[in-house]
Motif scaffolding. Sequence first.
Motif, short mmCIF file in Angstrom:
data_model
loop_
_atom_site.label_atom_id
_atom_site.label_comp_id
_atom_site.label_asym_id
_atom_site.label_seq_id
_atom_site.Cartn_x
_atom_site.Cartn_y
_atom_site.Cartn_z
N GLY A 77 12.96 57.72 40.24
CA GLY A 77 12.05 58.32 39.27
C GLY A 77 11.96 57.48 38.02
N LEU A 78 10.77 57.42 37.44
CA LEU A 78 10.51 56.75 36.17
C LEU A 78 9.81 57.71 35.23
N ALA A 79 10.06 57.56 33.94
CA ALA A 79 9.40 58.38 32.93
C ALA A 79 9.20 57.55 31.67
N ARG A 80 8.18 57.92 30.90
CA ARG A 80 7.92 57.31 29.59
C ARG A 80 7.82 58.42 28.56
N HIS A 81 8.49 58.20 27.43
CA HIS A 81 8.41 59.18 26.35
C HIS A 81 8.90 58.54 25.05
N ASP A 82 8.11 58.73 23.99
CA ASP A 82 8.53 58.34 22.65
C ASP A 82 8.98 56.88 22.59
N GLY A 83 8.21 55.99 23.23
CA GLY A 83 8.50 54.57 23.16
C GLY A 83 9.61 54.09 24.05
N HIS A 84 10.03 54.90 25.01
CA HIS A 84 11.13 54.53 25.90
C HIS A 84 10.72 54.71 27.36
N LEU A 85 11.30 53.87 28.20
CA LEU A 85 11.16 53.97 29.65
C LEU A 85 12.48 54.48 30.21
N TRP A 86 12.40 55.50 31.05
CA TRP A 86 13.57 56.10 31.68
C TRP A 86 13.55 55.80 33.17
N ALA A 87 14.74 55.65 33.76
CA ALA A 87 14.87 55.47 35.20
C ALA A 87 16.07 56.27 35.69
N ILE A 88 15.92 56.92 36.83
CA ILE A 88 16.99 57.73 37.39
C ILE A 88 17.30 57.26 38.80
N GLY A 89 18.59 57.06 39.09
CA GLY A 89 19.03 56.80 40.45
C GLY A 89 19.16 58.10 41.22
N SER A 90 19.24 57.99 42.53
CA SER A 90 19.26 59.19 43.37
C SER A 90 20.52 60.03 43.21
N HIS A 91 21.62 59.41 42.77
CA HIS A 91 22.92 60.09 42.69
C HIS A 91 23.35 60.63 44.05
N SER A 92 22.92 59.98 45.12
CA SER A 92 23.21 60.50 46.46
C SER A 92 24.16 59.59 47.22
N LEU A 93 24.92 60.21 48.10
CA LEU A 93 25.70 59.46 49.08
C LEU A 93 24.78 59.03 50.21
N LYS A 94 25.24 58.06 50.99
CA LYS A 94 24.40 57.50 52.05
C LYS A 94 25.16 57.47 53.36
N ARG A 95 24.54 58.01 54.42
CA ARG A 95 25.11 57.93 55.76
C ARG A 95 24.54 56.71 56.47
N ARG A 96 25.39 56.00 57.20
CA ARG A 96 24.95 54.79 57.89
C ARG A 96 23.90 55.15 58.94
N ARG A 97 22.91 54.28 59.09
CA ARG A 97 21.90 54.46 60.13
C ARG A 97 22.46 54.09 61.50
N VAL A 98 22.04 54.82 62.51
CA VAL A 98 22.37 54.45 63.89
C VAL A 98 21.27 53.52 64.37
N LYS A 99 21.59 52.23 64.49
CA LYS A 99 20.57 51.25 64.81
C LYS A 99 20.31 51.13 66.31
N ALA A 149 26.44 63.65 38.57
CA ALA A 149 27.13 64.34 39.66
C ALA A 149 28.51 64.83 39.21
N TYR A 150 29.17 64.05 38.37
CA TYR A 150 30.48 64.47 37.85
C TYR A 150 30.35 65.78 37.07
N HIS A 151 29.27 65.93 36.32
CA HIS A 151 29.09 67.15 35.53
C HIS A 151 28.79 68.35 36.40
N LEU A 152 28.42 68.11 37.66
CA LEU A 152 28.11 69.20 38.57
C LEU A 152 29.29 69.60 39.46
N ARG A 153 30.45 68.99 39.23
CA ARG A 153 31.57 69.12 40.17
C ARG A 153 32.07 70.55 40.30
N ASP A 154 31.85 71.40 39.29
CA ASP A 154 32.29 72.80 39.37
C ASP A 154 31.11 73.77 39.44
#
Length: 319
Positions: A77-99, A149-154
């Motif tokens: 995700g990307l966002a623009r506000h008040d002269g700034h550009l924001w970017a967010i990572g997925s914060h997700s774990l990843k399961r290996r693909r079965v090739k 994600a750490y802030h969501l641990r509980d």
Amino acid sequence: MTQVELRFDQASRDSRTHTNLSAIRRDETGLWVAGDETATIEHLTWTGDHFGAQRGFRLADFVDLPAGPDDEADIEGLARHDGHLWAIGSHSLKRRRVKTTRNQDKGLRRLATVLREENRFILVRLPLDAATNSPAKGSIMSGRAENLAYHLRDDPHLAPFLALPGKDNGLDIEGIAVTRHGVHLGLRGPVLRGWAVVLEIHPEVDGPRMRLRRPYRKHFLDLGGLGIRDMCPFGDDLLLLTGPSMDLDGPVRLVRWNPLTQQGLADDLQVLAELPHGVGCDHPEGLTLLPDGRVMVVYDSPSPARMTEHGVYADILTI
């Protein structure tokens, strides 16, 4: 519906950025875009008949990435506000693909392997130079004891899903909208008995770091079992690009939500459009509002019909 071409340089085409578009946001001269398999953001300028003249920026040149400059950040995700550009990572774990299924034991081992990549667990805020429209040194929220994600641990709703990969209905942030009311993060997953989740946060900047000093808020949206693929401001409302939370094709809908009046549990949302999607391709992943009120949508895994010699077509919708 009409289409417009997004043209990328050879290096980006070689790294398949144009086939992995996951985030987009308009500015006065063109588009900010990002793919989900690099640690870069790109700017495309409107040339009169297409978006091109690409400029690429490495996130590591502006913030300290926790896993170094080259590991993918899975920018969703990307966002623009008040002269700034924001970017967010997925914060997700990843399961290996079965090739392959030829070696059953190897395939089963891969399917049991879950990876944590620290560059995915970032929220970035970069000031934009008014003269050059280029990012400068900014702030980041990251690290095992600071990332979201750490802030969501509980958290009673979301903590049970932190150990699951994003494509298994685990935590997966795929949209960001920043307004004067705060930062809203749209979750592709988890979806809880049909209810999607939007997190509202108010991060504070402390030099090169960002931190949460105020409690986050949760909003639950009845999207009929769909998760949030992207979001963008629409006046005081937010436009939500919604789709399946897991690795499935469609349906995909454009939904309007007012976070000021529809708080807590929101079950009366306005569906503005049903979007096309392919089978195993053409997955809508990013949207942005254009100056004339239309909406542009970009796609991950574009179909051959969407590909061009120098890039890919995006769709433009009238709502």
